[in-house]
Write a protein that holds these residues in place. Structure first.
Motif, mmCIF file in Angstrom:
data_model
loop_
_atom_site.group_PDB
_atom_site.id
_atom_site.type_symbol
_atom_site.label_atom_id
_atom_site.label_comp_id
_atom_site.label_asym_id
_atom_site.label_seq_id
_atom_site.Cartn_x
_atom_site.Cartn_y
_atom_site.Cartn_z
ATOM 1 N N CYS A 59 49.435 71.175 61.485
ATOM 2 C CA CYS A 59 48.785 70.154 62.301
ATOM 3 C C CYS A 59 47.317 70.067 61.870
ATOM 4 N N GLN A 70 45.102 72.879 59.895
ATOM 5 C CA GLN A 70 44.706 72.544 58.527
ATOM 6 C C GLN A 70 43.197 72.637 58.369
ATOM 7 N N HIS A 105 56.934 70.018 63.117
ATOM 8 C CA HIS A 105 56.085 70.893 63.921
ATOM 9 C C HIS A 105 55.312 71.828 63.002
ATOM 10 N N CYS A 106 54.101 72.152 63.406
ATOM 11 C CA CYS A 106 53.198 73.006 62.628
ATOM 12 C C CYS A 106 53.818 74.384 62.429
ATOM 13 N N ARG A 129 50.622 61.211 60.373
ATOM 14 C CA ARG A 129 50.174 62.281 59.471
ATOM 15 C C ARG A 129 51.277 62.650 58.494
ATOM 16 N N ARG A 130 52.497 62.705 58.959
ATOM 17 C CA ARG A 130 53.622 63.055 58.062
ATOM 18 C C ARG A 130 53.810 61.991 56.990
ATOM 19 N N VAL A 137 53.491 67.734 54.416
ATOM 20 C CA VAL A 137 52.545 68.389 55.322
ATOM 21 C C VAL A 137 53.268 69.475 56.125
ATOM 22 N N SER A 171 58.039 66.681 54.920
ATOM 23 C CA SER A 171 57.067 67.143 55.917
ATOM 24 C C SER A 171 57.794 67.799 57.079
ATOM 25 N N ILE A 179 53.629 67.564 64.760
ATOM 26 C CA ILE A 179 52.813 66.865 63.768
ATOM 27 C C ILE A 179 53.105 65.375 63.923
#
Length: 88
Positions: free
Chosen positions: A60, A64, A38-39, A50-51, A57, A35, A46
């Motif tokens: 963010c 998404q 950072h977006c 979430r990661r 991923v 992952s 991020i």
């Protein structure tokens, strides 16, 4: 119940195969690999949860959601395929 040339359970086998294909297609579209922190779209951080929840991923949550909305405008199957519409 007689089904012509199809063997017993052929309809269920077809349904199972369709579901398996759908799952395989959905899994192939999931991100893979490490992952990002950072977006890649807006460079926002991020969050760690979430990661961990979504391996690989790259975006963010807001980015998404925007991408999902763009991609979700069409479907690969007929949602209106009711019994009545098939009889016409």
């Amino acid at each position: 119940m007689a089904t012509g040339w199809a063997g017993d359970g052929a309809v269920q086998d077809q349904i199972d195969a369709t579901v398996k294909d759908g799952i395989k297609r959905a899994r192939s579209q999931l991100p893979q690999g490490p992952s990002l922190t950072h977006c890649e779209e807006c460079d926002a951080p991020i969050p760690e949860p979430r990661r961990k929840a979504v391996p690989g991923v790259r975006l963010c949550v807001p980015c998404q959601e925007a991408r999902d909305e763009e991609d979700g405008g069409h479907s690969g199957y007929n949602r209106r395929g009711s019994k009545d519409s098939q009889l016409r």
